[in-house]
Design an enzyme around this catalytic site. Structure first.
Site, PDB file in Angstrom:
ATOM      1  N   LYS A  13       0.869  -0.962  -0.266  1.00  0.00           N
ATOM      2  CA  LYS A  13       0.299   0.000   0.354  1.00  0.00           C
ATOM      3  C   LYS A  13       1.087   1.460   0.317  1.00  0.00           C
ATOM      4  O   LYS A  13       0.722   2.223  -0.670  1.00  0.00           O
ATOM      5  CB  LYS A  13      -0.505   0.148   1.249  1.00  0.00           C
ATOM      6  CG  LYS A  13      -2.031  -1.104   1.616  1.00  0.00           C
ATOM      7  CD  LYS A  13      -3.120  -0.254   2.897  1.00  0.00           C
ATOM      8  CE  LYS A  13      -2.164  -0.621   3.699  1.00  0.00           C
ATOM      9  NZ  LYS A  13      -1.193  -2.353   4.299  1.00  0.00           N
ATOM     10  N   ARG A  88      -9.493   1.732   9.542  1.00  0.00           N
ATOM     11  CA  ARG A  88      -8.719   0.430  10.051  1.00  0.00           C
ATOM     12  C   ARG A  88      -9.728  -0.594  10.623  1.00  0.00           C
ATOM     13  O   ARG A  88      -9.660  -1.780  10.697  1.00  0.00           O
ATOM     14  CB  ARG A  88      -7.940   0.618  11.575  1.00  0.00           C
ATOM     15  CG  ARG A  88      -6.621  -0.883  10.771  1.00  0.00           C
ATOM     16  CD  ARG A  88      -5.380  -0.780   9.779  1.00  0.00           C
ATOM     17  NE  ARG A  88      -4.285  -1.226  10.211  1.00  0.00           N
ATOM     18  CZ  ARG A  88      -3.210  -0.641   9.950  1.00  0.00           C
ATOM     19  NH1 ARG A  88      -2.894   0.462   9.272  1.00  0.00           N
ATOM     20  NH2 ARG A  88      -1.501  -1.074  10.383  1.00  0.00           N
ATOM     21  N   ARG A 127      12.376  -6.040   4.628  1.00  0.00           N
ATOM     22  CA  ARG A 127      11.360  -4.937   4.146  1.00  0.00           C
ATOM     23  C   ARG A 127      12.745  -3.967   5.677  1.00  0.00           C
ATOM     24  O   ARG A 127      12.704  -4.159   6.512  1.00  0.00           O
ATOM     25  CB  ARG A 127       9.867  -4.512   5.402  1.00  0.00           C
ATOM     26  CG  ARG A 127       9.258  -2.953   4.410  1.00  0.00           C
ATOM     27  CD  ARG A 127       8.605  -3.151   4.545  1.00  0.00           C
ATOM     28  NE  ARG A 127       7.559  -2.943   5.862  1.00  0.00           N
ATOM     29  CZ  ARG A 127       5.806  -3.150   5.826  1.00  0.00           C
ATOM     30  NH1 ARG A 127       5.117  -3.138   4.400  1.00  0.00           N
ATOM     31  NH2 ARG A 127       5.538  -3.006   7.222  1.00  0.00           N
ATOM     32  N   ARG A 160      11.702  -2.224  11.001  1.00  0.00           N
ATOM     33  CA  ARG A 160      10.477  -1.475  11.902  1.00  0.00           C
ATOM     34  C   ARG A 160      10.316  -2.139  12.908  1.00  0.00           C
ATOM     35  O   ARG A 160      10.610  -3.518  12.293  1.00  0.00           O
ATOM     36  CB  ARG A 160       9.610  -1.090  10.814  1.00  0.00           C
ATOM     37  CG  ARG A 160       8.989  -0.114  10.170  1.00  0.00           C
ATOM     38  CD  ARG A 160       7.930  -0.037   9.742  1.00  0.00           C
ATOM     39  NE  ARG A 160       6.766  -0.395  10.349  1.00  0.00           N
ATOM     40  CZ  ARG A 160       5.679  -0.254   9.724  1.00  0.00           C
ATOM     41  NH1 ARG A 160       5.261   0.052   8.527  1.00  0.00           N
ATOM     42  NH2 ARG A 160       4.459  -0.766   9.963  1.00  0.00           N
ATOM     43  N   ARG A 171      -0.200  -8.995  13.508  1.00  0.00           N
ATOM     44  CA  ARG A 171      -0.847  -7.281  12.680  1.00  0.00           C
ATOM     45  C   ARG A 171      -1.556  -8.275  11.706  1.00  0.00           C
ATOM     46  O   ARG A 171      -2.895  -7.861  10.998  1.00  0.00           O
ATOM     47  CB  ARG A 171       0.057  -6.861  11.787  1.00  0.00           C
ATOM     48  CG  ARG A 171       0.978  -6.223  13.452  1.00  0.00           C
ATOM     49  CD  ARG A 171       2.386  -5.238  12.389  1.00  0.00           C
ATOM     50  NE  ARG A 171       2.278  -4.325  11.513  1.00  0.00           N
ATOM     51  CZ  ARG A 171       3.291  -3.566  10.133  1.00  0.00           C
ATOM     52  NH1 ARG A 171       4.214  -5.063  10.531  1.00  0.00           N
ATOM     53  NH2 ARG A 171       3.124  -3.456   9.576  1.00  0.00           N
TER      54      ARG A 171
END
Ligand code: AMP
Length: 218
Positions: A13, A88, A127, A160, A171
């Site tokens: 996203k 969300r 990532r 992160r 998540r």
């Protein structure tokens, strides 16, 4: 146009939103980025949010709604906006629809980026982000020229904290439980909902996204 980008963590996203906004001069409202900025600035709001972010849980609705409202006030009327990471859950979606309605606006289109959990977990584990410019790299899809170093400003890339495997599982569960039902919510409202595969290359997904939204540069 007001577009909501939905999709699980790691589906792309952020990357797709940046490409869209850069190409067409759209604004992005990215609640995860706003929360990380508040956390890094050490504000009270940031400290409160951090407790939830670290566990991969959703931050309180009121806090998020407040942040989005403030951000919306800074935009010129008529600006095209892509929302990433918001809403969300159904309570945020309802409040958001009412907020927009009071100023004569609505969500026009919703893009759902989709990928299987194994693809998402692989992507998230690779990532890395730049602490200074926020650029995001991925070992398998968009790797930096020099490993561990940002192509743009030479910053040392980091992972992160909530991209650690134990938090990622949570998540994904939170997404399936709280956020995925919004697809049905928007399908029942007047928004156009597009489903796009998020596992192909960045370029292929971006082309599909632009086609779905009816955008072209020429
Ligand atoms: P993201 O970068 O979108 O994956 O968001 C990172 C974290 O910020 C999430 O795991 C949540 O803890 C928090 N967060 C971001 N957006 C929201 C939202 N709309 N509602 C609640 N929490 C959020």
């Amino acid at each position: 146009m007001h577009v909501v980008l939905l999709g699980p963590p790691g589906v792309g996203k952020g990357t797709q939103g940046i490409l869209l906004a850069d190409a067409f001069g759209w604004e992005r409202i990215v609640t995860g980025d706003l929360l990380r900025a508040a956390r890094d600035a050490g504000t009270e709001l940031g400290r409160e949010a951090q407790q939830y972010m670290a566990r991969g849980e959703l931050v309180h609705d009121q806090l998020i709604i407040g942040i989005v409202q403030e951000k919306l006030k800074t935009l010129t009327l008529g600006t095209n906006v892509v929302f990433d990471g918001f809403p969300r859950n159904s309570s945020q979606a309802l409040t958001f629809s009412m907020m927009l309605q009071t100023v004569g606006l609505a969500i026009d289109q919703v893009v759902v980026l989709e990928a299987d959990d194994d693809v998402l977990i692989k992507r998230i584990s690779g990532r890395r982000s730049c602490p200074s410019c926020g650029a995001v790299y991925n070992q398998s899809l968009a790797s930096p020229i020099r490993e561990g170093v940002c192509d743009t400003d030479g910053g040392a890339l980091f992972r992160r904290a909530d991209d650690e495997p134990s938090t990622v599982r949570n998540r994904l569960e939170v997404y399936r439980r709280e956020t995925e039902p919004l697809i049905a919510y928007y399908e029942k409202s007047h928004a156009l909902v597009h489903h796009i595969a998020g596992s192909p290359s960045v370029e292929v997904v971006q082309t599909a996204l632009r086609d779905a939204l009816g955008l072209s540069l020429s």
